[in-house]
Write an enzyme that holds these catalytic residues in place. Sequence first.
Site, PDB file in Angstrom:
ATOM      1  N   GLU A 126       1.041  -1.222   0.110  1.00 58.47           N
ATOM      2  CA  GLU A 126       0.061  -0.053   0.009  1.00 58.47           C
ATOM      3  C   GLU A 126       0.954   1.241  -0.154  1.00 58.47           C
ATOM      4  O   GLU A 126       2.326   1.351   0.381  1.00 58.47           O
ATOM      5  CB  GLU A 126      -0.790  -0.174   1.101  1.00 58.47           C
ATOM      6  CG  GLU A 126      -1.597  -1.439   1.165  1.00 58.47           C
ATOM      7  CD  GLU A 126      -2.584  -1.342   2.597  1.00 58.47           C
ATOM      8  OE1 GLU A 126      -2.703  -0.175   3.391  1.00 58.47           O
ATOM      9  OE2 GLU A 126      -3.633  -2.387   2.566  1.00 58.47           O
ATOM     10  N   ILE A 156       1.239  -2.865  -8.108  1.00 56.54           N
ATOM     11  CA  ILE A 156       0.583  -4.111  -8.210  1.00 56.54           C
ATOM     12  C   ILE A 156       0.633  -4.695  -9.610  1.00 56.54           C
ATOM     13  O   ILE A 156       0.356  -4.357 -10.515  1.00 56.54           O
ATOM     14  CB  ILE A 156      -0.919  -4.268  -7.848  1.00 56.54           C
ATOM     15  CG1 ILE A 156      -1.189  -3.616  -6.436  1.00 56.54           C
ATOM     16  CG2 ILE A 156      -1.370  -5.774  -7.803  1.00 56.54           C
ATOM     17  CD1 ILE A 156      -0.429  -4.370  -5.203  1.00 56.54           C
ATOM     18  N   GLU A 366       9.255  -8.495  -3.784  1.00 53.41           N
ATOM     19  CA  GLU A 366       8.954  -9.558  -3.230  1.00 53.41           C
ATOM     20  C   GLU A 366       9.943  -9.512  -2.032  1.00 53.41           C
ATOM     21  O   GLU A 366      10.314 -10.597  -1.526  1.00 53.41           O
ATOM     22  CB  GLU A 366       9.031 -10.783  -3.927  1.00 53.41           C
ATOM     23  CG  GLU A 366       8.045 -10.955  -5.009  1.00 53.41           C
ATOM     24  CD  GLU A 366       7.642 -12.244  -5.682  1.00 53.41           C
ATOM     25  OE1 GLU A 366       8.005 -13.222  -4.737  1.00 53.41           O
ATOM     26  OE2 GLU A 366       7.118 -12.218  -6.764  1.00 53.41           O
TER      27      GLU A 366
HETATM   28  N1  COS Z   1       5.411 -18.820   6.867  1.00 50.43           N
HETATM   29  C1  COS Z   1       4.518 -18.895   7.874  1.00 50.43           C
HETATM   30  N2  COS Z   1       4.337 -18.053   8.861  1.00 50.43           N
HETATM   31  C2  COS Z   1       4.928 -16.953   8.936  1.00 50.43           C
HETATM   32  C3  COS Z   1       5.922 -16.534   8.161  1.00 50.43           C
HETATM   33  C4  COS Z   1       6.440 -17.568   7.016  1.00 50.43           C
HETATM   34  N3  COS Z   1       7.293 -17.322   6.243  1.00 50.43           N
HETATM   35  N4  COS Z   1       6.591 -15.301   8.273  1.00 50.43           N
HETATM   36  C5  COS Z   1       6.039 -14.974   9.563  1.00 50.43           C
HETATM   37  N5  COS Z   1       4.725 -15.876   9.770  1.00 50.43           N
HETATM   38  C6  COS Z   1       3.944 -15.763  11.106  1.00 50.43           C
HETATM   39  C7  COS Z   1       4.718 -15.345  12.198  1.00 50.43           C
HETATM   40  O1  COS Z   1       4.981 -16.587  12.613  1.00 50.43           O
HETATM   41  C8  COS Z   1       3.697 -14.629  12.754  1.00 50.43           C
HETATM   42  O2  COS Z   1       2.598 -15.562  13.722  1.00 50.43           O
HETATM   43  P1  COS Z   1       2.070 -15.415  14.873  1.00 50.43           P
HETATM   44  O3  COS Z   1       1.302 -14.009  14.736  1.00 50.43           O
HETATM   45  O4  COS Z   1       1.413 -16.538  15.212  1.00 50.43           O
HETATM   46  O5  COS Z   1       3.360 -15.075  15.863  1.00 50.43           O
HETATM   47  C9  COS Z   1       2.960 -13.863  12.080  1.00 50.43           C
HETATM   48  O6  COS Z   1       3.226 -14.231  10.644  1.00 50.43           O
HETATM   49  C10 COS Z   1       3.536 -12.385  11.752  1.00 50.43           C
HETATM   50  O7  COS Z   1       5.072 -12.411  11.465  1.00 50.43           O
HETATM   51  P2  COS Z   1       5.820 -11.458  12.029  1.00 50.43           P
HETATM   52  O8  COS Z   1       5.887 -11.434  13.500  1.00 50.43           O
HETATM   53  O9  COS Z   1       7.286 -11.719  11.382  1.00 50.43           O
HETATM   54  O10 COS Z   1       5.592  -9.940  11.417  1.00 50.43           O
HETATM   55  P3  COS Z   1       6.186  -8.712  11.186  1.00 50.43           P
HETATM   56  O11 COS Z   1       5.196  -7.512  11.000  1.00 50.43           O
HETATM   57  O12 COS Z   1       7.252  -8.539  12.238  1.00 50.43           O
HETATM   58  O13 COS Z   1       6.670  -9.001   9.598  1.00 50.43           O
HETATM   59  C11 COS Z   1       8.382  -8.468   7.977  1.00 50.43           C
HETATM   60  C12 COS Z   1       7.855  -8.136   9.261  1.00 50.43           C
HETATM   61  C13 COS Z   1       9.382  -7.749   7.733  1.00 50.43           C
HETATM   62  C14 COS Z   1       8.762  -9.995   7.980  1.00 50.43           C
HETATM   63  C15 COS Z   1       7.139  -8.624   6.869  1.00 50.43           C
HETATM   64  O14 COS Z   1       6.484  -7.293   6.843  1.00 50.43           O
HETATM   65  C16 COS Z   1       7.866  -8.627   5.256  1.00 50.43           C
HETATM   66  O15 COS Z   1       7.926  -9.752   5.017  1.00 50.43           O
HETATM   67  N6  COS Z   1       7.722  -7.567   4.759  1.00 50.43           N
HETATM   68  C17 COS Z   1       8.203  -7.586   3.090  1.00 50.43           C
HETATM   69  C18 COS Z   1       7.014  -7.458   2.491  1.00 50.43           C
HETATM   70  C19 COS Z   1       7.360  -7.896   1.085  1.00 50.43           C
HETATM   71  O16 COS Z   1       8.083  -8.710   0.841  1.00 50.43           O
HETATM   72  N7  COS Z   1       6.670  -7.094   0.283  1.00 50.43           N
HETATM   73  C20 COS Z   1       6.686  -7.246  -1.300  1.00 50.43           C
HETATM   74  C21 COS Z   1       5.435  -6.774  -1.992  1.00 50.43           C
HETATM   75  S1  COS Z   1       4.978  -8.298  -2.287  1.00 50.43           S
HETATM   76  S2  COS Z   1       5.506  -8.630  -4.250  1.00 50.43           S
END
Ligand code: COS
Length: 384
Positions: A126, A156, A366
Amino acid sequence: MALDPDILASLLDTVTRFVDERLVPLEQQVSETDEVPAVIIDAMRDLGFFGLSIPEAYGGLGLSMSEEIQVAICLGRTSPAFRSIFGTNNGIGSQGIIIDGTDEQKNKYVPLLAAGKLISSFCLTEPEAGSDAGSLRTSAKREGDEYVLNGTKRYITNAPHADLFTVFARTDLNSTGARGVSAFLVERKMPGVSLGKRDKKMGQRGAHTCDVIFDNVRVPATALIGGEAKLNQGFKTAMKVLDRGRLHISAVCVGAAERLIADSVRYARDRKQFGSPIGNFQLIQAMLADMQAECYAARCMVEETGRRKDAGRDVTMDASCCKLFASEMVGRVADKAVQIHGGAGYMAEYGVERFYRDVRLFRIYEGTSQIQQLLIGRALIGAG
Ligand code: COS
């Protein structure tokens, strides 16, 4: 389930020939027109490219992660815009349904995605939620047996062509972080869905992105991916989808690097300076050697991680290592490819500068390199 080795070899041969004979000759045209010709999209549909990683039960080829990696490396050897057309159907646009969807959702949409009859997009990012995806604000408010979606999604991929969006929206309106987010299947034709204008990008012309706006979009409660059991679990769906997507992109980076190395070697053999092909000079050879060593390292990482994923291991950290290393690697390889080509490397007609711009995106989408570092660091410290 793994393909018969002969069938896999034949598939890779078909993909390689298609890339070399049909796609590479069109690269410059696609870059100039910003469009992949419809005849090419039809050919990709006929070859089954839209369903590479979709299970056979839904009409896809059902490739394992290792097999998908081999195909993605082949596809990486041409402009990324071609792969992008069917990339979302195989990856971020379909895997949410495949991994966490109900049988009804899978049966309704996945066969159409595999056949390339529907195009899908992944709506996570977003305007105010990029790397911090968990802070997204798009809301989905329950009203009777419907959810009402409001919000804007940004950059997107394939949205201008998409018929179906996987939309991540906040269902627990009192939450602010990753918990309280759910995933929805929203059809383009639903009232209240509109698109922004196509983004103008640094590279990857022919691949299109835009904003997707949801203005009081009413979807049935059955559009919640995985049903009520997955209410407020959508962020995990997004993360699982990205685990796979990051490996796929890493493989594409390896293919792009292999292409750049091949082009650079050819140029170094042909181009004469100081009375000799420049490839005879050790300073040129040193650049080529660094490119090859790094590319080979990335290939080994990606292949090994694919095998681990197929064996059922948790590869979240490994996938981040691959994405971090492979995307940074292809950036360095592209930079050296421009250097080896000298003045020609800076000129559009040779195509190297186009690749240089195209591969820049791999370090960003990603999950940026910094997000991969964060995930690796967190996994190590957490596990320590
Ligand atoms: N597989 C399964 N579950 C997962 C996971 C994975 N790979 N990664 C995280 N989770 C779960 C966690 O275990 C957590 O579960 P609980 O709530 O039960 O504890 C939940 O998802 C939330 O995860 P987390 O605490 O890591 O959340 P955050 O807000 O700290 O995440 C990051 C931060 C940076 C990891 C995340 O926002 C991210 O990946 N950002 C990048 C986004 C991205 O790639 N954008 C590109 C656009 S899409 S093309």
